[in-house]
Design a protein around this motif. Structure first.
Motif, PDB file in Angstrom:
ATOM      1  N   THR A 154      -1.554  -1.241 -14.280  1.00 48.32           N
ATOM      2  CA  THR A 154      -1.379  -2.649 -14.634  1.00 48.32           C
ATOM      3  C   THR A 154      -0.393  -3.326 -13.688  1.00 48.32           C
ATOM      4  OG1 THR A 154      -1.831  -2.159 -16.972  1.00 48.32           O
ATOM      5  CG2 THR A 154      -0.699  -4.222 -16.489  1.00 48.32           C
ATOM      6  N   ILE A 155       0.675  -2.624 -13.348  1.00 52.08           N
ATOM      7  CA  ILE A 155       1.664  -3.165 -12.392  1.00 52.08           C
ATOM      8  C   ILE A 155       1.037  -3.309 -11.013  1.00 52.08           C
ATOM      9  CG2 ILE A 155       3.845  -2.702 -11.213  1.00 52.08           C
ATOM     10  CD1 ILE A 155       4.769  -1.298 -13.801  1.00 52.08           C
ATOM     11  N   PHE A 156       0.253  -2.291 -10.607  1.00 52.27           N
ATOM     12  CA  PHE A 156      -0.421  -2.362  -9.307  1.00 52.27           C
ATOM     13  C   PHE A 156      -1.333  -3.593  -9.252  1.00 52.27           C
ATOM     14  CE2 PHE A 156      -0.392   2.581  -9.079  1.00 52.27           C
ATOM     15  CZ  PHE A 156       0.938   2.559  -8.726  1.00 52.27           C
ATOM     16  N   MET A 157      -2.119  -3.793 -10.318  1.00 52.53           N
ATOM     17  CA  MET A 157      -3.058  -4.920 -10.339  1.00 52.53           C
ATOM     18  C   MET A 157      -2.328  -6.255 -10.248  1.00 52.53           C
ATOM     19  SD  MET A 157      -6.206  -3.957 -12.903  1.00 52.53           S
ATOM     20  CE  MET A 157      -5.261  -3.232 -14.230  1.00 52.53           C
ATOM     21  N   LYS A 158      -1.190  -6.365 -10.948  1.00 53.44           N
ATOM     22  CA  LYS A 158      -0.404  -7.601 -10.892  1.00 53.44           C
ATOM     23  C   LYS A 158       0.084  -7.848  -9.464  1.00 53.44           C
ATOM     24  CE  LYS A 158       4.082  -9.413 -12.436  1.00 53.44           C
ATOM     25  NZ  LYS A 158       4.722  -9.229 -11.114  1.00 53.44           N
ATOM     26  N   ASP A 159       0.618  -6.800  -8.826  1.00 54.13           N
ATOM     27  CA  ASP A 159       1.131  -6.938  -7.458  1.00 54.13           C
ATOM     28  C   ASP A 159       0.012  -7.271  -6.468  1.00 54.13           C
ATOM     29  OD1 ASP A 159       3.628  -6.358  -8.431  1.00 54.13           O
ATOM     30  OD2 ASP A 159       3.607  -4.252  -7.807  1.00 54.13           O
TER      31      ASP A 159
ATOM     32  N   ALA B 118       0.833  -1.212   0.000  1.00 55.03           N
ATOM     33  CA  ALA B 118       0.000   0.000   0.000  1.00 55.03           C
ATOM     34  C   ALA B 118       0.868   1.263   0.000  1.00 55.03           C
ATOM     35  CB  ALA B 118      -0.928  -0.005   1.216  1.00 55.03           C
ATOM     36  N   LYS B 119       1.948   1.251   0.774  1.00 61.23           N
ATOM     37  CA  LYS B 119       2.864   2.403   0.804  1.00 61.23           C
ATOM     38  C   LYS B 119       3.458   2.671  -0.575  1.00 61.23           C
ATOM     39  CE  LYS B 119       4.407   1.750   5.608  1.00 61.23           C
ATOM     40  NZ  LYS B 119       5.574   1.340   6.446  1.00 61.23           N
ATOM     41  N   GLY B 120       3.835   1.588  -1.267  1.00 56.22           N
ATOM     42  CA  GLY B 120       4.425   1.737  -2.596  1.00 56.22           C
ATOM     43  C   GLY B 120       3.452   2.347  -3.584  1.00 56.22           C
ATOM     44  N   ILE B 121       2.190   1.919  -3.529  1.00 57.40           N
ATOM     45  CA  ILE B 121       1.165   2.470  -4.429  1.00 57.40           C
ATOM     46  C   ILE B 121       0.920   3.934  -4.117  1.00 57.40           C
ATOM     47  CG2 ILE B 121      -1.277   2.333  -5.071  1.00 57.40           C
ATOM     48  CD1 ILE B 121      -1.089  -0.716  -4.602  1.00 57.40           C
TER      49      ILE B 121
END
Length: 336
Positions: free
Chosen positions: A298-303, A227-230
């Motif tokens: 897209t990267i967020f969804m994958k993670d 969550a912090k990264g997003i």
């Protein structure tokens, strides 16, 4: 013809999922009501609890009429109202508001998969209740200064059309490429994603410090870092357009390390939030015209998917994942 048709597989599935979600919410509301130190917040949550309890009862009635087993869901064993407060400063209503945001989407989707009039009306009524409490919670948080509005913008004075492909500029692979400022549709999705992740971060930080199982505790801590990264990535997008970054002025976890909820309930709640986050990122991708934003989403969804999948494995391993009703396995029936 029977007076009332039997429920279909999709109706059984949507009611089953709703039972899981609502029994979880009821248990969490019971704790937050017991620990509420603000009378208006307590009244909002108490009224919501009474209304949701009635609809859980309706699901039980439908299942009994159809001869279906009642799911386990989440019971009094999954909540301990006598432990110290885990969250402070308005988190209870912030959390309820986010739950209502999730529920609005779920109920609308469920309505499209129901055929029997009484079940369709059931989700229609639940949608109305959800919208009502989302509005009530939003107004409460605005009055308390606990909800940050999206940035203001100068009103447009003329209609403009996109001129050239440069409008789509902002290729993620080239950080030095020229990026136009965000449009208001993109800002709304970025702002909402940061706001939701901030509330989710506070929630999962509290879960992480009170979880009993070591593996579960580690899982929640990983979720907090995700969550912090997003939040960091999306905040950079806001800064590049000279926009203020949303910040939650309340809802902090306390120092308590005593769990008010079972690890099973907290894992399911996290799974629900992951599903909501993937859906929100999908919408953000669909309505963003600047190339770098869909790439980030897209990267967020994958993670998030990988994180949710890991959580599912933990729940299965611990025996916490209740199995949805299955379609008949015809091959096995024929063999018997």
């Amino acid at each position: 013809m029977p007076e009332k048709a039997s429920i279909s597989s999709s109706e059984l599935g949507t009611l089953w999922l709703t039972y899981q979600e609502k029994t979880m919410i009821l248990r969490m509301l019971e704790y937050f009501i017991a620990k509420a130190d603000e009378e208006k917040a307590k009244e909002i949550m108490t009224n919501l609890h009474e209304e949701l309890e009635m609809y859980v009862g309706k699901i039980v009635q439908i299942f009994e009429e159809e001869g279906a087993v009642i799911p386990v869901g989440y019971t009094a064993e999954d909540v301990n109202k006598d432990v110290p407060k885990l969250y402070d400063n308005g988190f209870d209503i912030m959390f309820v508001r986010l739950l209502k945001e999730i529920s609005m989407g779920l109920h609308s989707l469920n309505m499209t998969m129901t055929f029997r009039e009484d079940i369709n009306m059931f989700f229609e009524d639940l949608t109305a209740i959800t919208q009502k409490y989302f509005r009530i919670c939003s107004q409460y948080l605005l009055e308390k200064g606990l909800l940050v509005r999206a940035p203001y913008v100068s009103m447009p004075k003329s209609v403009e059309f996109v001129k050239g492909n440069s409008y789509l500029g902002g290729v993620a692979l080239n950080p030095f490429s020229q990026k136009r400022t965000l449009n208001t549709v993109e800002v709304s999705h970025v702002h909402k994603a940061i706001e939701s992740n901030l509330t989710g971060l506070q929630l999962i930080l509290g879960f992480g410090q009170c979880a009993n199982d070591v593996e579960v505790k580690k899982y929640f801590n990983e979720g907090a870092e995700l969550a912090k990264g997003i939040i960091k990535e999306l905040s950079e997008v806001m800064i590049q357009t000279n926009l203020p970054i949303p910040q939650t002025p309340g809802g902090n976890p306390t120092r308590s390390t005593v769990a008010p909820f079972s690890d099973k309930l907290m894992m399911y709640c996290t799974s629900l939030f992951c599903s909501f986050s993937m859906g929100s990122n999908s919408l953000g991708t669909a309505f963003s015209l600047r190339n770098d934003l869909p790439a980030k989403n897209t990267i967020f969804m994958k993670d998030i998917f990988e994180y949710a999948h890991k959580g599912g494995k933990i729940m299965i391993k611990k025996g916490w994942m209740e199995e949805p009703p299955q379609m008949e396995e015809r091959k096995q029936i024929i063999k018997k």
